[in-house]
Design a protein around this motif. Structure first.
Motif, PDB file in Angstrom:
ATOM      1  N   ASP A  45       0.832  -1.207   0.000  1.00 11.50           N
ATOM      2  CA  ASP A  45       0.000   0.000   0.000  1.00 11.50           C
ATOM      3  C   ASP A  45       0.865   1.256   0.000  1.00 11.50           C
ATOM      4  N   GLY A  46       1.935   1.241   0.810  1.00  9.11           N
ATOM      5  CA  GLY A  46       2.811   2.403   0.877  1.00  9.11           C
ATOM      6  C   GLY A  46       3.531   2.661  -0.431  1.00  9.11           C
ATOM      7  N   LEU A  47       4.004   1.602  -1.066  1.00  5.65           N
ATOM      8  CA  LEU A  47       4.675   1.764  -2.355  1.00  5.65           C
ATOM      9  C   LEU A  47       3.705   2.298  -3.409  1.00  5.65           C
ATOM     10  N   ALA A  48       2.470   1.794  -3.387  1.00  9.34           N
ATOM     11  CA  ALA A  48       1.468   2.283  -4.342  1.00  9.34           C
ATOM     12  C   ALA A  48       1.173   3.763  -4.102  1.00  9.34           C
ATOM     13  N   ARG A  49       1.126   4.165  -2.848  1.00  4.97           N
ATOM     14  CA  ARG A  49       0.859   5.576  -2.521  1.00  4.97           C
ATOM     15  C   ARG A  49       1.980   6.476  -3.030  1.00  4.97           C
ATOM     16  N   ILE A  50       3.227   6.077  -2.783  1.00  4.01           N
ATOM     17  CA  ILE A  50       4.361   6.899  -3.223  1.00  4.01           C
ATOM     18  C   ILE A  50       4.487   6.877  -4.744  1.00  4.01           C
ATOM     19  N   ALA A  51       4.284   5.700  -5.345  1.00  2.28           N
ATOM     20  CA  ALA A  51       4.384   5.605  -6.803  1.00  2.28           C
ATOM     21  C   ALA A  51       3.304   6.420  -7.490  1.00  2.28           C
ATOM     22  N   GLY A  52       2.160   6.617  -6.816  1.00  2.00           N
ATOM     23  CA  GLY A  52       1.066   7.367  -7.408  1.00  2.00           C
ATOM     24  C   GLY A  52       1.156   8.865  -7.219  1.00  2.00           C
ATOM     25  N   THR A  53       2.276   9.343  -6.675  1.00  2.00           N
ATOM     26  CA  THR A  53       2.427  10.785  -6.429  1.00  2.00           C
ATOM     27  C   THR A  53       2.146  11.603  -7.675  1.00  2.00           C
ATOM     28  N   PHE A  54       2.724  11.213  -8.804  1.00  2.00           N
ATOM     29  CA  PHE A  54       2.595  12.009 -10.019  1.00  2.00           C
ATOM     30  C   PHE A  54       1.343  11.658 -10.806  1.00  2.00           C
ATOM     31  N   ASP A  55       0.652  10.571 -10.401  1.00  2.00           N
ATOM     32  CA  ASP A  55      -0.643  10.285 -11.016  1.00  2.00           C
ATOM     33  C   ASP A  55      -1.682  11.299 -10.571  1.00  2.00           C
ATOM     34  N   ARG A  56      -1.519  11.801  -9.341  1.00  2.00           N
ATOM     35  CA  ARG A  56      -2.465  12.785  -8.830  1.00  2.00           C
ATOM     36  C   ARG A  56      -2.132  14.197  -9.284  1.00  2.00           C
ATOM     37  N   ALA A  57      -0.910  14.383  -9.776  1.00  2.00           N
ATOM     38  CA  ALA A  57      -0.456  15.733 -10.102  1.00  2.00           C
ATOM     39  C   ALA A  57      -1.298  16.435 -11.166  1.00  2.00           C
ATOM     40  N   PRO A  58      -1.734  15.778 -12.262  1.00  2.00           N
ATOM     41  CA  PRO A  58      -2.492  16.511 -13.288  1.00  2.00           C
ATOM     42  C   PRO A  58      -3.758  17.162 -12.736  1.00  2.00           C
ATOM     43  N   GLN A  59      -4.510  16.431 -11.890  1.00  2.00           N
ATOM     44  CA  GLN A  59      -5.719  17.024 -11.341  1.00  2.00           C
ATOM     45  C   GLN A  59      -5.385  18.197 -10.425  1.00  2.00           C
ATOM     46  N   GLU A  60      -4.299  18.037  -9.635  1.00  2.00           N
ATOM     47  CA  GLU A  60      -3.930  19.110  -8.713  1.00  2.00           C
ATOM     48  C   GLU A  60      -3.433  20.338  -9.482  1.00  2.00           C
ATOM     49  N   ARG A  61      -2.669  20.110 -10.545  1.00  2.00           N
ATOM     50  CA  ARG A  61      -2.120  21.247 -11.289  1.00  2.00           C
ATOM     51  C   ARG A  61      -3.213  21.992 -12.051  1.00  2.00           C
TER      52      ARG A  61
END
Length: 739
Positions: free
Chosen positions: A250-266
């Motif tokens: 779960d932790g690795l998936a959370r860290i690996a997904g950091t930039f997956d969330r970036a487009p919506q945030e940007r």
């Protein structure tokens, strides 16, 4: 186990793995357990069967009441524990370990379930059986449910010592067959019912994460197959390690997904877009200024991904140093963590070299090779240079150890929520991370942080269960950078060849590599002492205190015990008046499995043995000395993993050839920075070990968990894109615009 029962168990397993039966059916029609009173067991992890309950009056197998932390203070033994052990015919000397394993209520636990004695280190099944017979009389039969549960748990604990986090049913069946259980299948059922053991279903078709074309092809195949059930592999494990692997995934998936969330945030603000563009330009400039091509590749990968793996030999550590320096120059809170104090000191020197005026790969490599310990055990010198008095060594350079960081003794500060205050964390020696340690580290990383796991895949694996680095790279879960920077000198050339299965004859004009043939163990001990005390210092200028002896095991006529006795007699004679130690003895302190601190004995008193380790003094209580402190002029390769010395003397006695493997030889030969002497009495066992291939993989679940997580994330992204497309299409229709 009878042949009929073995066949029944294996047939059931094959039916589950082929998809003919579900895992739940494996546990139907259970017999009613003998123990009448039960209490609820801990709730479930993903993929487990119903945990059932635990008989009242006993601790759940695999867990225990609160107890003193390993190595912290003396264990207080209640009188009732001593009395119960005497009643059961167990030695009184076992009492401290019983309390440490089972807590202060150990007497109550053992009275209800004598086989819980198997939770104590060093107790064998036949000894626990005798203890149970003494307490229970004829009631203590071989088919007792409590005995069955304890034996299943013991097998899984022993598998964990070998590095496995779970076991397949066939392995459990084979182990239970050696303990005269009348119904091994029922024993496993009882263990699951008791909440002591968990059962998992992992998909057999869970390979590495797929590329986009592969995903499309696989999706078409799955659609053609319809709703056909996927075949699974059944696995059994203890909740401690199972939960660690699931938390880690779960932790690795959370860290690996950091930039997956970036487009919506940007998309929320133009200012955020500008900030991201500015950061990207900074990373691009840092990559262009990297001291080597591999460092450039690593910086580029870390810039675009929250999770990156990086592999290479000792020279590749300079690339991690370059990444940390680049991130710090961009204003990020970047740290490098290592497995040992010695590794921290080496990384500190590399970071300082890269950050200095001559911040090049050559400068970093030269610093790593030339900088030696100013004293044998790091009492002063480079470990503490540049740090404030009392501050952890390497803090100014952003370097710390994994264990020290998790304990809060060094490394990055923590925020109000207990998370590490970091933007980028680079973990060297990643193959030494076990599942529990890695899970604890991931749980401490905040959202948005970058994580780089770096290490040499050729070295011996973690002391604890799990193969985190190997599973992560095999799953192709994140970007991977393989260093192209070769290790330096004849020793580096030799070790690099071993890594690919070749035992090379390297040119060593400066006697960097020397082979010393011996005929027996006695000659091996004699020549080893001669090399350490005379030949290496005289011929190469490497002091005795900077030379390390490495041998396959502790026992044997040329094991660490025999070698340390001979080396002590020559280098620091004494009567061993402090629990077998004298001031000035070189020692290894192992407060926990997989952690070894090198130091010297300073003194001793009623409080314990006082050791000087890397500029700090620690005290080992008297009752902890026998199990945590050893002489360390000679060590095993497992103890030496993560450590380096200017010179290494590797002893290969003829009676230890079975312990040799490619990983062992690679690790042992790679501990010398400038010089390697091989005291060789193993004959052709050495080349056979080198060409034997990599060590067998450990049995774990992390790879399957990561693969499933990657597929779930990809499916979620595809759904999000599809929904966005439908929303855009509807918007066009509502406004009347057309293409």
């Amino acid at each position: 186990m009878s042949n009929d029962r073995t066949a029944e168990l294996l047939a059931a397993v094959r039916a589950v793995e082929s998809g003919e039966r579900s895992a739940d059916s494996f546990f139907t029609e259970r017999k009613q357990p003998a123990s009448p009173a039960r209490r609820p067991a801990p709730g479930g992890a993903q993929g487990r069967a119903d945990a059932g309950s635990v008989p009242a009056g006993r601790a759940p197998a695999g867990s225990a009441a609160p107890r003193p932390a390993h190595g912290e203070g003396r264990v207080v033994v209640p009188e009732e524990v001593r009395a119960l052990l005497a009643e059961g015919g167990a030695p009184e000397s076992l009492a401290p370990r019983v309390v440490e394993a089972l807590g202060e209520g150990a007497a109550e636990v053992l009275r209800a379930d004598p086989w819980q004695l198997l939770a104590v280190a060093g107790v064998r099944p036949e000894q626990a059986d005798g203890f149970a017979r003494a307490l229970l009389g004829e009631e203590a039969g071989p088919g007792d449910a409590r005995r069955a549960v304890a034996l299943v748990v013991r097998l899984l604990e022993r598998a964990a010592l070998r590095g496995d986090t779970v076991q397949e049913p066939a392995a459990l069946a084979e182990g239970l067959a050696r303990h005269a259980l009348p119904d091994p299948q029922e024993a496993v059922r009882e263990a699951v019912d008791a909440g002591a053991v968990l059962v998992f279903e992992d998909a057999l078709d869970a390979g590495p994460a797929l590329s986009a074309p592969e995903r499309g092809s696989r999706q078409g195949e799955e659609e053609e197959a319809g709703e056909e059930e996927r075949p699974v592999r059944m696995l059994f494990g203890l909740d401690r390690y199972a939960l660690a692997e699931e938390s880690l995934a779960d932790g690795l998936a959370r860290i690996a997904g950091t930039f997956d969330r970036a487009p919506q945030e940007r998309a929320a603000a133009d200012t955020a877009e500008a900030a991201v563009e500015s950061a990207a330009q900074g990373w691009s400039a840092a990559a262009e200024a990297a001291p080597s091509p591999s460092a450039k590749e690593l910086i580029t990968a870390a810039a675009g991904s929250g999770l990156v793996t990086h592999s290479g030999g000792e020279a590749s550590r300079a690339e991690v140093a370059a990444l940390v320096v680049a991130a710090r120059r961009l204003g990020l809170r970047a740290w490098a963590l290592t497995h040992t104090d010695d590794g921290r000191a080496r990384m500190t020197r590399l970071v300082e070299a890269v950050a200095g005026p001559d911040g090049t790969a050559a400068a970093a490599a030269a610093t790593a090779t030339a900088a030696q310990r100013s004293e044998a055990d790091g009492e002063s010198g480079t470990d503490g240079q540049g740090a404030e008095p009392g501050a952890p060594a390497g803090a100014d350079a952003g370097c710390a150890t994994v264990a020290g960081t998790l304990a809060g003794a060094e490394g990055p500060e923590r925020d109000a929520e207990g998370m590490l205050a970091v933007d980028l964390l680079a973990v060297c020696d990643a193959p030494q991370l076990d599942a529990e340690g890695a899970a604890a580290l991931l749980e401490s990383l905040p959202d948005g942080a970058r994580l780089v796991l770096s290490g040499d895949p050729g070295v011996l694996g973690a002391a604890g269960p799990g193969q985190v680095f190997r599973d992560l790279t095999a799953a192709r879960y994140c970007p991977h950078v393989a260093s192209r920077t070769p290790d330096h000198g004849p020793v580096g050339e030799l070790v690099s060849g071993i890594g690919v299965g070749e035992l090379l004859q390297v040119e060593a004009p400066g006697k960097e590599v020397v082979i010393v043939p011996v005929h027996d163990a006695g000659e091996a001990v004699h020549r080893t002492v001669q090399l350490v005390a005379d030949s290496v210092p005289r011929a190469l200028g490497v002091p005795t205190e900077e030379t390390q002896v490495i041998t396959p095991g502790h026992s044997g006529s040329a094991g660490t015990r025999a070698l340390n006795a001979a080396l002590k007699e020559r280098l620091n004679p004494g009567q061993g008046r402090f629990a077998g130690f004298d001031p000035g003895d070189r020692v290894a302190h192992s407060p926990a499995p997989g952690r070894t601190e090198i130091g010297t004995v300073a003194s001793a008193d009623e409080e314990g043995l006082h050791l000087s380790c890397h500029g700090r003094t620690l005290t080992v209580p008297p009752d902890r000395v026998p199990e945590t402190v050893r002489h360390s002029w000679a060590m095993t390769a497992h103890q030496a993993a993560g450590l380096r010395w200017p010179a290494a003397v590797v002893v290969l006695p003829g009676d230890a050839t079975e312990a040799l493997s490619r990983e062992w030889v690679y690790t042992a030969f790679g501990r010398g920075e400038r010089h390697l002497s091989v005291v060789h009495g193993a004959g052709d066992a050495l080349p056979r070990a080198v060409v034997s291939g990599p060590a067998p993989e450990r049995v774990t679940r992390l790879r399957a968990l990561l693969t499933e997580a990657a597929r779930a994330a990809e499916a979620a992204r595809a759904d999000a894109v599809g929904e966005a497309g439908e929303t855009g299409k509807a918007g066009k229709e509502d406004t009347g615009f057309t293409d």
